[in-house]
Design a protein around this motif. Structure first.
Motif, PDB file in Angstrom:
ATOM      1  N   HIS A   1       3.157  -9.891   7.926  1.00 33.73           N
ATOM      2  CA  HIS A   1       4.025 -10.115   6.768  1.00 33.73           C
ATOM      3  C   HIS A   1       4.938 -11.287   7.065  1.00 33.73           C
ATOM      4  O   HIS A   1       5.376 -11.480   8.200  1.00 33.73           O
ATOM      5  CB  HIS A   1       4.887  -8.879   6.484  1.00 33.73           C
ATOM      6  CG  HIS A   1       6.084  -9.178   5.627  1.00 33.73           C
ATOM      7  ND1 HIS A   1       7.366  -9.269   6.140  1.00 33.73           N
ATOM      8  CD2 HIS A   1       6.190  -9.446   4.291  1.00 33.73           C
ATOM      9  CE1 HIS A   1       8.208  -9.558   5.154  1.00 33.73           C
ATOM     10  NE2 HIS A   1       7.526  -9.667   4.031  1.00 33.73           N
TER      11      HIS A   1
ATOM     12  N   THR B   1       5.824  -9.225  11.777  1.00 28.09           N
ATOM     13  CA  THR B   1       6.586  -9.832  10.683  1.00 28.09           C
ATOM     14  C   THR B   1       7.396 -11.010  11.209  1.00 28.09           C
ATOM     15  O   THR B   1       8.205 -10.864  12.125  1.00 28.09           O
ATOM     16  CB  THR B   1       7.480  -8.797   9.965  1.00 28.09           C
ATOM     17  OG1 THR B   1       8.201  -9.440   8.903  1.00 28.09           O
ATOM     18  CG2 THR B   1       8.437  -8.091  10.894  1.00 28.09           C
TER      19      THR B   1
ATOM     20  N   LEU C   1       6.409  -9.537  -4.250  1.00 25.73           N
ATOM     21  CA  LEU C   1       5.673  -9.362  -3.006  1.00 25.73           C
ATOM     22  C   LEU C   1       4.248  -9.789  -3.278  1.00 25.73           C
ATOM     23  O   LEU C   1       3.601  -9.263  -4.190  1.00 25.73           O
ATOM     24  CB  LEU C   1       5.699  -7.909  -2.544  1.00 25.73           C
ATOM     25  CG  LEU C   1       4.888  -7.622  -1.273  1.00 25.73           C
ATOM     26  CD1 LEU C   1       5.495  -8.342  -0.076  1.00 25.73           C
ATOM     27  CD2 LEU C   1       4.802  -6.124  -1.010  1.00 25.73           C
TER      28      LEU C   1
ATOM     29  N   LEU D   1       0.699  -9.458  -2.109  1.00 23.64           N
ATOM     30  CA  LEU D   1       0.019  -8.450  -1.301  1.00 23.64           C
ATOM     31  C   LEU D   1      -1.489  -8.607  -1.445  1.00 23.64           C
ATOM     32  O   LEU D   1      -2.013  -8.561  -2.560  1.00 23.64           O
ATOM     33  CB  LEU D   1       0.440  -7.052  -1.740  1.00 23.64           C
ATOM     34  CG  LEU D   1      -0.112  -5.878  -0.929  1.00 23.64           C
ATOM     35  CD1 LEU D   1       0.472  -5.875   0.482  1.00 23.64           C
ATOM     36  CD2 LEU D   1       0.185  -4.559  -1.639  1.00 23.64           C
TER      37      LEU D   1
ATOM     38  N   ALA E   1       7.237  -4.390   1.924  1.00 24.61           N
ATOM     39  CA  ALA E   1       6.181  -4.871   2.816  1.00 24.61           C
ATOM     40  C   ALA E   1       6.272  -4.223   4.195  1.00 24.61           C
ATOM     41  O   ALA E   1       5.276  -3.690   4.711  1.00 24.61           O
ATOM     42  CB  ALA E   1       6.270  -6.389   2.945  1.00 24.61           C
TER      43      ALA E   1
ATOM     44  N   SER F   1       6.866 -12.280   0.981  1.00 23.10           N
ATOM     45  CA  SER F   1       7.977 -12.036   0.066  1.00 23.10           C
ATOM     46  C   SER F   1       8.551 -13.339  -0.464  1.00 23.10           C
ATOM     47  O   SER F   1       8.741 -14.295   0.296  1.00 23.10           O
ATOM     48  CB  SER F   1       9.097 -11.270   0.785  1.00 23.10           C
ATOM     49  OG  SER F   1       8.606 -10.087   1.376  1.00 23.10           O
TER      50      SER F   1
ATOM     51  N   LEU G   1      -0.855  -0.222   1.186  1.00 24.43           N
ATOM     52  CA  LEU G   1       0.595  -0.183   1.327  1.00 24.43           C
ATOM     53  C   LEU G   1       1.103   1.154   0.794  1.00 24.43           C
ATOM     54  O   LEU G   1       0.742   1.577  -0.301  1.00 24.43           O
ATOM     55  CB  LEU G   1       1.222  -1.339   0.526  1.00 24.43           C
ATOM     56  CG  LEU G   1       2.632  -1.769   0.890  1.00 24.43           C
ATOM     57  CD1 LEU G   1       2.641  -2.475   2.236  1.00 24.43           C
ATOM     58  CD2 LEU G   1       3.169  -2.717  -0.174  1.00 24.43           C
TER      59      LEU G   1
ATOM     60  N   ALA H   1       0.883  -9.894   3.568  1.00 29.14           N
ATOM     61  CA  ALA H   1       1.966  -9.742   2.602  1.00 29.14           C
ATOM     62  C   ALA H   1       2.971 -10.877   2.769  1.00 29.14           C
ATOM     63  O   ALA H   1       3.188 -11.367   3.888  1.00 29.14           O
ATOM     64  CB  ALA H   1       2.657  -8.393   2.792  1.00 29.14           C
TER      65      ALA H   1
END
Length: 411
Positions: free
Chosen positions: A179, A150, A217, A219, A76, A202, A225, A200
């Motif tokens: 993310h 993130t 992931l 997405l 990501a 995880s 990506l 995104a």
């Protein structure tokens, strides 16, 4: 049987996951093959994709299977950064919270060292909650230069749940993808990928009763990506590699079970946690609970700092007494390193080195809490006797103290 209080590190395999994995291990077939065995394996993978998607609030096409949370984080963060820079070379800034798991932290630092990323570490308050005003100000000063944001959904050490919807709202206003590492949150609190607005997200199997070595992931379908590894292009041409059908089937079974039990299980676990917290503070009044209060805290997380002792010493002594916990901090080359999370929350190094994390999960019981509360007073007294020495000498001293003791559980 030891009292296992380290579910944030990994959880026992659930019955459903074990059954699914065992069933698929007895079969054969590469899900990319066109013959009957391959098509059967492909059906298992696609059914699992739908199951994981439903548990995470995503469309099945948004689920990209990986080898775990670390790979998903790398894919990501690197993939978003490279794709954004390829579209506009001036997008070099990464805004990242200062309390991320090392799977994100180290990835961002690698991009800074090797790929020209310009990193801004976003501060948190004393409870570990992201400072939204700083985030907004960092974006506002030059929004076109930001490649991505993130921020983890919930912290793996202190259990603080971040205001993800507000973070996404602030970033999305400038067209910036976000993310989130949701490895700790998924299966513990309500996680809805679509509703969150994230680009995104995880997740990992072994944190929710699935096996080690599989994750995903999530997405967005419109998100570009750049792949990190290349080969057969099995997962949307984003993640190559032969899919691990048994592990994927087990991951899906664990996700389905966790989602089905989320409400009542979270309540049960939170009640156990509250009993644990009250018991620890009663037996060791000097202990300090770290992280955000409920409801902005993972239901199974109880993180303390214990003054005057090395966290590793306390862990070692509790382990001898049959209680398995964690310091939640990194240790390199035999030298204790205070948690970067606790330092970001404003703690000094000595205080941070006295950390101990107790985490509960789907298999936790009242007996686990009782075992901790029984063992803790003597373990803490002996850890304090060992003192805040160097890492190796502290553990050796703690072991000597334990062997010399006559208290129950330390024979």
């Amino acid at each position: 049987m030891p009292a296992y209080l380290d579910h944030a590190a990994t959880t026992p395999l659930s019955a459903g996951a074990l059954a699914a994995m065992t069933r698929e291990l007895a079969r054969t077939g590469n899900p990319s093959s066109l013959h009957g065995a391959g098509r059967r394996a492909r059906r298992v993978v696609e059914d699992a994709r739908e199951t994981v998607a439903a548990a995470a609030g995503a469309h099945p096409s948004e689920v990209i299977f990986t080898s775990g949370g670390t790979e998903a984080d790398n894919l990501a963060v690197k993939g978003l950064y490279w794709a954004r820079v390829a579209a506009d070379p001036t997008r070099r800034r990464i805004l990242c919270s200062a309390v991320e798991h090392h799977a994100v932290l180290d990835t961002v630092e690698w991009l800074e060292r090797h790929e020209g990323a310009q990193v801004t570490w976003l501060p948190v308050d004393a409870a570990g909650v992201l400072d939204l005003e700083v985030l907004a100000a960092e974006i506002a000063r030059d929004p076109k230069s930001v490649a991505l944001v993130t921020v983890m959904w919930a912290n793996n050490e202190v259990g603080t749940v971040q205001p993800i919807s507000r973070i996404v709202e602030i970033a999305s206003a400038s067209g910036i993808p976000v993310h989130s590492d949701a490895v700790q949150a998924f299966g513990s609190v309500q996680v809805d990928f679509k509703a969150s607005g994230l680009a995104a997200m995880s997740v990992s199997g072994h944190k929710i009763g699935g096996p080690v070595g599989v994750g995903a992931l999530l997405l967005g379908r419109a998100v570009t990506l750049t792949p990190v590894q290349h080969g057969g292009g099995q997962e949307r041409n984003v993640r190559s590699g032969t899919l691990d059908t048994p592990s994927i089937a087990a991951f899906a079974a664990a996700a389905e079970g966790a989602a089905a039990a989320l409400g009542p299980d979270a309540l049960r676990i939170a009640e156990l946690r509250d009993r644990l917290v009250a018991g620890v503070l009663d037996r060791v009044p000097s202990a300090v609970l770290r992280g955000a209060p409920a409801p902005d805290r993972l239901p199974g997380n109880a993180h303390f700092t214990f003054p005057g002792c090395e966290g590793d010493s306390l862990l070692f002594l509790l382990d001898l007494a049959g209680v398995e916990s964690s310091t939640g901090s990194a240790c390199t080359a035999g030298v204790p390193r205070p948690s970067h999370v606790l330092l970001a929350m404003g703690l000094d190094e000595e205080t941070a080195r006295g950390a101990q994390r107790f985490t509960l999960g789907h298999s936790s019981t009242e007996a686990d809490v009782d075992a901790l509360l029984t063992a803790l007073p003597e373990a803490y007294a002996r850890a304090r006797q060992a003192g805040m020495a160097g890492h190796e000498s502290s553990i050796q001293t703690a072991g000597t103290v334990a062997r010399q003791g006559t208290g129950a559980g330390f024979a």
